[in-house]
Scaffold this active site. Sequence first.
Site, mmCIF file in Angstrom:
data_model
loop_
_atom_site.group_PDB
_atom_site.id
_atom_site.type_symbol
_atom_site.label_atom_id
_atom_site.label_comp_id
_atom_site.label_asym_id
_atom_site.label_seq_id
_atom_site.Cartn_x
_atom_site.Cartn_y
_atom_site.Cartn_z
ATOM 1 N N LYS A 1 1.547 -3.750 7.020
ATOM 2 C CA LYS A 1 2.064 -3.824 5.652
ATOM 3 C C LYS A 1 3.560 -3.483 5.617
ATOM 4 O O LYS A 1 4.319 -4.040 4.817
ATOM 5 C CB LYS A 1 1.285 -2.882 4.744
ATOM 6 C CG LYS A 1 -0.209 -3.122 4.726
ATOM 7 C CD LYS A 1 -0.578 -4.435 4.093
ATOM 8 C CE LYS A 1 -0.823 -4.297 2.627
ATOM 9 N NZ LYS A 1 -1.447 -5.504 2.036
ATOM 10 N N TYR B 1 -3.081 -1.134 10.640
ATOM 11 C CA TYR B 1 -3.105 -1.848 9.356
ATOM 12 C C TYR B 1 -1.882 -1.495 8.521
ATOM 13 O O TYR B 1 -1.177 -2.383 8.014
ATOM 14 C CB TYR B 1 -4.379 -1.503 8.579
ATOM 15 C CG TYR B 1 -4.224 -1.679 7.096
ATOM 16 C CD1 TYR B 1 -4.136 -2.945 6.537
ATOM 17 C CD2 TYR B 1 -4.133 -0.569 6.250
ATOM 18 C CE1 TYR B 1 -3.964 -3.106 5.168
ATOM 19 C CE2 TYR B 1 -3.964 -0.721 4.888
ATOM 20 C CZ TYR B 1 -3.873 -1.989 4.347
ATOM 21 O OH TYR B 1 -3.689 -2.140 3.005
ATOM 22 N N HIS B 2 -1.627 -0.214 8.335
ATOM 23 C CA HIS B 2 -0.479 0.194 7.525
ATOM 24 C C HIS B 2 0.834 -0.282 8.135
ATOM 25 O O HIS B 2 1.772 -0.630 7.411
ATOM 26 C CB HIS B 2 -0.483 1.711 7.347
ATOM 27 C CG HIS B 2 -1.587 2.219 6.476
ATOM 28 N ND1 HIS B 2 -2.703 2.854 7.000
ATOM 29 C CD2 HIS B 2 -1.776 2.163 5.129
ATOM 30 C CE1 HIS B 2 -3.512 3.185 6.004
ATOM 31 N NE2 HIS B 2 -2.980 2.774 4.859
ATOM 32 N N SER C 1 -1.656 3.790 10.517
ATOM 33 C CA SER C 1 -2.607 2.969 11.276
ATOM 34 C C SER C 1 -1.943 1.640 11.592
ATOM 35 O O SER C 1 -0.887 1.316 11.041
ATOM 36 C CB SER C 1 -3.891 2.729 10.471
ATOM 37 O OG SER C 1 -3.644 1.835 9.392
ATOM 38 N N THR D 1 0.832 -1.198 0.000
ATOM 39 C CA THR D 1 0.000 0.000 0.000
ATOM 40 C C THR D 1 0.866 1.248 0.000
ATOM 41 O O THR D 1 1.920 1.293 0.646
ATOM 42 C CB THR D 1 -0.940 0.032 1.230
ATOM 43 O OG1 THR D 1 -1.563 1.323 1.331
ATOM 44 C CG2 THR D 1 -0.180 -0.225 2.517
#
Length: 400
Positions: free
Chosen positions: A185, A181-182, A179, A144
Site C-alpha cells: 500500500k 501487505y502494508h 507487513s 490504509t
Amino acid sequence: MKITILGGDGYCGWATALYLSSKGHAVSLVDNFARRQWDRELGVETLTPIRTLSERLSVWQTITGSSIDLFVGDVADYGFLADSIKQTEPEVVIHFAEQRSAPYSMIDREHAVSTQVNNVVGTLNLLFALKEFQPDCHLVKLGTMGEYGTPNIDIEEGYITIEHNGRKDLLPFPKQPGSFYHLSKVHDSHNIMFACKIWGLRATDLNQGVVYGTVTDQVALDEALINRLDYDEVFGTVLNRFCAQAAVGHPLTVYGTGGQTRGYLDIRDTVRCIELACLNPAQRGECRVLNQFTEQFSVLDLAHLVQTAAAKLDMPVQINHLPDPRVESEAHYYNAKHSKLIDLGLQPHMLSESLLDSLINIALKYRSRIDQALFLPTVNWRSPRNERRSRSYSMTGVSA
C-alpha cells in the site's frame, strides 16, 4: 456521475456499489472473484452466506430498477483493464481491487510476492490506463492507516511540515508499514503521488482504519444482498472475530497485552466517505490524502466492550491473552488526525451498544457456520514459511 469500482464484489466494494447506485450514479463493477478464491484456498467461509455476484446484481435491479454493469477480469491484465476504462469512460474510478490481508501476505514467500504483484502492478496498470484513456478521471484509492505504523508523534493526514537545518518543507508523512501487505500500500501511495506529479492526474488516497459492520440501508433490502462478515484469523477483523467467539462461547483471543491501538469506522461511514471523495474531487496534479476513520480503540478495549455486550445477552465470555504472532508494539502512543472528511460533511456512526448487539446477533443467526478452529492464529510474522491447513468448502456462489 459515471463511476467504475474495481473490486466491486468485495466487502467494501459491494457496499459502496449499492450505495452509489442508490444515489443515482451510473455504476460499473470490475472484479475477477479473487476474494472468493482466497477463501477456497484457505478453507474458510464468510460467516454470512454470499450469493453469486450475478445473482446479487439481478436482485438489486429487480428491487430498485437500477442496473450495475459488470466486467469480469483481472486489473493485473493491462489489456483487460484498459478496455474496461475505455468502455465505461468513468468520471471516477474507485480502487478496491487489492489483496487486503496482512496475515495472508505473511504466510510465506509466495503469498508475499502475489500480494505485492497484485496490488502494485494493478495500481500501476490503472495509472497508465487513466493517463492514456481518461486523464481527467478522479482516482479514489483505498489505502490504509497501517501505512503509518505507530510513530511516537501525532499522525497527520498524509503530509507533515518538516524543519531541518533552518529550512522547511511539506513532505509525505513517514511510513512504517507492518507487513508485506502494508508495504504494498505504501508503494501504491508513492506511485500514485508520482503519477499525479508527472502526468497531472487527480487522486484521493483514503487511508482507512479497520471497518466493522455488515449492514447498510441498501444491503438490508434483501437477504440476497447480504455483505461479508469475515471472522477467521487471516481475513477476519478483530471485532468480527470477537463477536463470532462470543456467539459460540469461545474466549476472546487478545494478542499480547492488547494495547495495540488503531482507528475504526462503521461500514456505513466507509460508503459515505467514498461518496464525499467523489463529490469533492482532488485538483489536477494533486494527490490528496484523507485519513478515513472515526474512533480509536485498543484491542483490549474492544474485547471489554464485546464482553460487556455479550453479558447483557446472557452470554458470559472470558478474555484470553495469546502470544502475539505479529511483530508490533503492544503498547504505544497513537493519535491520528482525521478531520478532513468531517470538514467535507461526514457525520460519523460511533460504535454503540446497539451496534455491538446487532453484530453479535448476526453471529448468533449464522452460528452454525462458525468454525472455531479458525479463531487461533497460524501465521507467525517471525517465520518465513507458515503451514496453513486447507479444507474444501462448497463455497456456494464462487462464479459470476
